[in-house]
Scaffold this motif. Structure first.
Motif, short mmCIF file in Angstrom:
data_model
loop_
_atom_site.label_atom_id
_atom_site.label_comp_id
_atom_site.label_asym_id
_atom_site.label_seq_id
_atom_site.Cartn_x
_atom_site.Cartn_y
_atom_site.Cartn_z
N LYS A 295 0.84 -1.20 0.00
CA LYS A 295 0.00 0.00 0.00
C LYS A 295 0.87 1.25 0.00
O LYS A 295 0.64 2.20 -0.76
CB LYS A 295 -0.91 -0.01 1.22
N THR B 221 -1.76 0.37 -7.21
CA THR B 221 -2.58 -0.20 -6.15
C THR B 221 -2.20 -1.67 -5.96
O THR B 221 -1.82 -2.35 -6.91
CB THR B 221 -4.08 -0.10 -6.49
N SER C 200 -4.24 -8.30 -6.01
CA SER C 200 -4.65 -9.48 -5.25
C SER C 200 -4.05 -10.76 -5.80
O SER C 200 -3.65 -11.66 -5.05
CB SER C 200 -6.18 -9.60 -5.24
N THR D 37 -12.49 -12.43 -10.65
CA THR D 37 -12.90 -11.29 -9.83
C THR D 37 -13.41 -11.75 -8.48
O THR D 37 -13.06 -11.19 -7.43
CB THR D 37 -13.99 -10.46 -10.54
N ALA E 95 -10.39 -13.01 -6.48
CA ALA E 95 -9.53 -11.89 -6.07
C ALA E 95 -10.15 -11.14 -4.90
O ALA E 95 -9.45 -10.74 -3.96
CB ALA E 95 -9.31 -10.96 -7.26
N ASP E 96 -11.46 -10.95 -4.94
CA ASP E 96 -12.14 -10.26 -3.84
C ASP E 96 -12.02 -11.05 -2.54
O ASP E 96 -11.94 -10.47 -1.45
CB ASP E 96 -13.62 -10.05 -4.18
N ARG F 172 -8.41 -10.45 -1.15
CA ARG F 172 -7.92 -9.08 -1.20
C ARG F 172 -7.59 -8.54 0.20
O ARG F 172 -8.30 -8.80 1.17
CB ARG F 172 -8.97 -8.17 -1.83
N THR F 173 -6.51 -7.76 0.30
CA THR F 173 -6.18 -6.97 1.48
C THR F 173 -5.93 -5.54 1.00
O THR F 173 -5.90 -5.28 -0.20
CB THR F 173 -4.93 -7.50 2.19
N ASP F 174 -5.73 -4.62 1.93
CA ASP F 174 -5.44 -3.25 1.50
C ASP F 174 -3.96 -3.06 1.18
O ASP F 174 -3.54 -1.97 0.79
CB ASP F 174 -5.90 -2.24 2.54
N HIS G 123 -1.34 -18.48 -6.00
CA HIS G 123 -1.51 -17.60 -4.84
C HIS G 123 -1.16 -18.34 -3.55
O HIS G 123 -0.51 -17.78 -2.66
CB HIS G 123 -2.95 -17.08 -4.78
N SER H 195 2.60 -11.34 -6.38
CA SER H 195 1.67 -10.32 -6.85
C SER H 195 2.03 -9.03 -6.13
O SER H 195 2.15 -9.00 -4.91
CB SER H 195 0.23 -10.74 -6.56
#
Length: 420
Positions: free
Chosen positions: A196, A208, A211, A227, A230-231, A234-236, A375, A383
């Motif tokens: 981040k 950005t 993911s 999608t 990935a959601d 996902r992290t920030d 992943h 990633s």
């Protein structure tokens, strides 16, 4: 351009040992001229990726006569190149610039072709590039320095445009014999990096956290499945130091103690990225070394095993040939892939099954399985940061598309002037 030129070009891509795209022709049985304006390609088995790949450099046609006459000198400063675009090679001043001039016989008469001459200059210093853009010495560029967006946006000397891109900053695992041969070490290091902060500070908010190893602009036929997955992961992108330390607690001491080396080119943003990765490694107790090498020679680390040696991690700003997840995976995670420096082979079987699968939905499910595996293993690529496609146009010019297809598309044919 003739059918003979097309056959020669495609066969060259398929058979030449130095070809960058030979792997895409692995399922091709024959390429033959079957008419004055017709070429027929026969496959050994179904390959639902190959047709799409012909839209990239894998399908570019060059003049057979020119390349046979010039042999290994084609593409050098004294000889230049021969292709089918709206501009033709004019001159090459070594270390300074390449000049092209408008080809008035270009086949597509609907394109404006308003600019007669273009000089492409060679600059690697970010400050020099930004200063050149702001002063008007450089009329425009794709991918302006990431340290310069604020200055460029505030300037009246031109305008900065942004668009979606299949573009990512990644770390390639190049060596499985060292500490990064351990999956928990890979996962812990990736977890400890402040992606981040890197996106915000190093890439000026243009980056950005990603993911998955494949970025959204490339999801293609697998968009819905990828999608959703990935959601779910996902992290920030914030650093998770405590979690990373817990993960490393179970790794044998002799593995954790091995030095991990990262090589980056000597540019402002890549050095900052490297320092960010080193900071993460230091915080979780890994033995980490950052090497900075001249930007002009960095590509040798990616493509030359002798130069790379036992380097563990490599920086790359990666994009695929086409917006198709199978292309991305074939380049980065399948045996023989250009950016699979470690020789990872964990998804070879799934990949082969996927490119031979006709149904989009079934093929999508296979892509999802591959992305899950990559992943989970965090291999052979971390990633990292997904980027936008930026283009700066100075006050004298207009028309360059902000779309990432400029990498393969004759974008310069759209250039025009503003009258300033």
């Amino acid at each position: 351009m003739t059918a003979d030129d097309v056959v020669w070009s495609m066969r060259h891509n398929m058979t030449d040992k130095s070809s960058f795209y030979g792997y895409l022709y692995s399922n091709v049985a024959s390429i033959t001229k079957t008419g004055a304006g017709e070429v027929t390609v026969r496959l050994k088995k179904p390959d639902y990726l190959f047709n799409d790949e012909l839209a990239s450099f894998a399908g570019v046609a060059v003049e057979k006569k020119f390349y046979e006459q010039n042999c290994n000198k084609a593409g050098t400063s004294g000889v230049g190149v021969m292709c089918t675009g709206p501009y033709k090679f004019d001159k090459w001043t070594r270390g300074q610039s390449v000049g092209v001039s408008r080809y008035d016989g270009y086949w597509n008469k609907s394109l404006p072709l308003k600019v007669k001459n273009i000089d492409f200059t060679f600059l690697t210093d970010d400050s020099a590039i930004t200063s050149g853009l702001l002063s008007g010495q450089i009329d425009g560029t794709y991918g302006p320095p990431t340290a310069g967006p604020a200055q460029l946006r505030a300037s009246s000397a031109g305008k900065l445009y942004s668009g979606a891109a299949p573009l990512a900053v990644t770390l390639v695992v190049a060596n499985h014999k060292g500490a990064l041969g351990n999956a928990d070490v890979r996962r812990a290091l990736r977890m400890a990096i402040d992606w981040k902060g890197i996106g915000s500070q190093v890439y000026a908010g243009e980056g950005t956290p990603a993911s998955l190893q494949t970025v959204p602009a490339v999801y293609g036929f697998a968009k819905d499945d990828l999608t959703s997955y990935a959601d779910s992961v996902r992290t920030d992108g914030s650093a998770r130091i405590d979690e990373a330390k817990k993960l490393l607690a179970g790794v044998p001491a002799d593995v954790k103690s091995k030095q991990i080396s990262l090589v980056v080119p000597q540019q402002a943003e890549t050095q900052q990225l490297g320092l960010g990765v080193k900071d993460a490694a230091d915080k979780i107790g890994l033995n980490f070394k950052l090497d900075v090498v001249p930007a002009t020679g960095y590509s040798n680390y990616l493509y030359d095993p002798a130069t790379r040696g036992n380097t563990d991690l490599l920086y790359t700003q990666f994009w695929p040939n086409i917006p198709n997840p199978l292309d991305w995976l074939g380049l980065t995670a399948v045996t023989g892939g250009t950016f699979n420096q470690s020789g990872y082979s964990g998804i070879d079987g799934l990949y082969a099954e996927a490119i031979g699968t006709k149904d989009d939905s079934a093929r999508s499910k296979l892509v999802l399985r591959m992305e899950r595996k990559l992943h989970d293993e965090m291999d052979p690529m971390f990633s990292g940061i997904q980027l936008t496609n930026d283009v700066w146009l100075g006050s004298r010019i207009t028309g360059a598309p902000a779309a990432f297809d400029y990498v393969y598309y004759p974008w310069a044919a759209h250039l025009g002037g503003t009258g300033k």
